[in-house]
Design an enzyme around this catalytic site. Structure first.
Site, PDB file in Angstrom:
ATOM      1  CB  ALA A 198      -0.973  -0.036   1.166  1.00  0.00           C
ATOM      2  CB  SER A 199       0.702   4.493   1.740  1.00  0.00           C
ATOM      3  OG  SER A 199      -0.458   4.974   1.103  1.00  0.00           O
ATOM      4  CG  LEU A 200       4.513   0.537   4.164  1.00  0.00           C
ATOM      5  CD1 LEU A 200       5.172  -0.676   4.824  1.00  0.00           C
ATOM      6  CD2 LEU A 200       4.748   1.769   5.009  1.00  0.00           C
ATOM      7  CB  SER A 201       4.221   1.496  -2.815  1.00  0.00           C
ATOM      8  OG  SER A 201       3.649   0.244  -2.554  1.00  0.00           O
ATOM      9  CE  LYS A 202       1.316   8.051  -1.084  1.00  0.00           C
ATOM     10  NZ  LYS A 202       0.442   6.886  -0.861  1.00  0.00           N
TER      11      LYS A 202
END
Length: 500
Positions: free
Chosen positions: A87-91
């Protein structure tokens, strides 16, 4: 007369002190590991946590373990090689991709986005502002929600998938107004990182997927990490599935859906605990970038109002109150996954938590993990009381459930979370199950415990209305409005009931 310690005696003292210090350090680490084991064993047994944990202290693994299963019907046990949607750890990976291109001399952080993305609808915005979440661009979900059913129908009938280019075309077509002047303030928007992924593709002349493989995943030997797409599903070797437990805790509801959405950059990366261990090491060792450049990712922007923003390049950057060290933090939640990342850059200590069970307990677990890591007192997460009595209700009856609630609140209130939101959610779960009379009793229990809350009376009124008990519904909506004059739902419902 001066007395001298013989060299051999001095050496013995040094060796003895060194041995004692080493023993103390070892004992300290052992005690911490035991505390982490206690925390996650308890959390696993009480349906608080299902996933994988990695704790690194001073560059060495302190605790690493997996609990539960991957969420599929076969319930395969999770391991450190299980693949989770970040999820937003991908950023943080998207940000590193931009930084690699900057180091290659192919872009500058202060470039206008328009230079790299033709017809970009916001001429003034820079790459840096996208990275720092200071652009003012609104969330793309707002645009998608306008015609969500149409997009789903297009997928069902034609196989059309919503991807980054699709989102880009929507923004060019509608050009939603910026929420504020660029760099005036911080506002977290996933759209920033969707556009950054498109910048990476435009500048590198390759797909975001292939760029990440070539410049990030392959160099770090992150063998089970990839950017998700339908074509990339073959790279699943040990996939986890996002889910949430049903009220009776026997069945599961899959959250891992939205097959027609393939937007990346803001999310979309799958990885494993073992691969993320390599990733953390690369951050500390400056493996992919020069230290001077990587430090920019850990630097917060100065806003036009004179304040500092909280977001670097792909991370929230915080000063730890107890030691003054700079720490990187981020969470990632989507379709049942609930993840957390923490890294103390000075002490080179990190926490990675990957979960696939829609955990509402992430903040409590985050707090406990950090406190254990730094030798501070900590608390075990409080168990959602609705999960306990919901199971009792479905296995026995409503009376037994209410008795259980009252008994636990009287005898063991410290172990459970009795917040009004939990009973309210249970009430609505029961309404979905068509158990209206049981839902009414749960809402009544909530009213009894939170008599000053407008929301609980509003919910009870709604349940009475579904039960066609209009007088009782009206009475509760009126009470809700008296407690909160801004309760628009109560006001509208009261008006409708009086008109009948």
């Amino acid at each position: 007369m001066k007395r001298f310690i013989k060299p051999i005696l001095l050496l013995q003292w040094i060796l003895l002190f060194s041995a004692c210090s080493s023993a103390q350090v070892t004992n300290d680490k052992t005690q911490k590991a035991k505390k982490f084991e206690q925390l996650f064993k308890y959390s696993s047994e009480n349906n608080i946590f299902n996933g994988s944990i990695l704790i690194i202290e001073n560059d060495k693994v302190l605790y690493k373990k997996s609990f539960g299963d991957n969420g599929e019907k076969a319930r395969t046990p999770i391991t450190s090689n299980s693949q989770f949607l970040l999820a937003s750890l991908s950023k943080q990976f998207t940000a590193i991709g931009i930084m690699i291109l900057q180091e290659q001399g192919k872009l500058n952080y202060d470039d206008k986005v328009l230079i790299h993305l033709p017809n970009f609808p916001y001429e003034e915005l820079t790459i840096r502002q996208l990275l720092n979440q200071t652009s003012g661009i609104p969330e793309y979900q707002q645009l998608l929600n306008r015609k969500f059913s149409d997009f789903k129908k297009a997928f069902d009938e034609k196989g059309e998938v919503i991807d980054n280019t699709f989102v880009y075309e929507l923004y060019k077509k509608y050009k939603p107004e910026l929420g504020f002047m660029p760099n005036k303030k911080f506002d977290y928007s996933n759209t920033n990182y969707v556009f950054l992924a498109l910048v990476i593709e435009a500048v590198s002349n390759t797909s975001f997927t292939k760029f990440m493989e070539q410049y990030v995943f392959n160099p770090l030997e992150m063998e089970h990490t990839f950017v998700y797409s339908k074509e990339n599903e073959i790279k699943f070797s040990n996939r986890t599935y996002g889910y949430k437990q049903t009220t009776n805790e026997k069945n599961r509801e899959s959250n891992d859906r939205y097959p027609f959405i393939n937007i990346v950059g803001d999310g979309g990366i799958y990885s494993t605990l073992n691969d993320l261990e390599k990733w953390v090491s690369a951050l500390h060792e400056n493996t992919l970038l020069s230290k001077a450049n990587l430090d920019k990712a850990f630097t917060v922007p100065k806003l036009s109002n004179g304040e500092s923003g909280p977001y670097g390049f792909g991370w929230f950057v915080r000063k730890l109150p107890f030691n003054g060290n700079k720490a990187l933090t981020h969470s990632g939640e989507f379709v049942g996954f609930s993840n957390a990342f923490f890294s103390d850059m000075k002490d080179r200590s990190s926490i990675i938590m990957l979960s696939n069970n829609s955990s509402e307990y992430r903040p409590q677990l985050n707090s406990a993990m950090v406190r254990i890591l730094y030798n501070m007192p900590y608390e075990l997460p409080k168990i959602n009381i609705a999960e306990v009595i919901g199971k009792v209700l479905l296995e026995k009856d409503i009376e037994s459930a209410i008795n259980k609630y009252n008994k636990l609140k009287s005898e063991d209130s410290d172990s459970y979370d009795f917040s009004e939101k939990h009973l309210n959610r249970l009430g609505y779960d029961l309404l979905e199950l068509k158990q209206v009379s049981d839902a009414i009793e749960i809402f009544k229990l909530n009213v009894l415990n939170y008599p000053e809350s407008s929301n609980v009376y509003d919910s009870l009124g709604e349940a009475y209305l579904l039960a066609n008990q209009k007088e009782k519904a009206l009475k509760n909506y009126q009470k809700a409005l008296s407690l909160n004059s801004e309760n628009e739902n109560a006001a509208k419902t009261i008006k409708k009931l009086k008109e009948r």
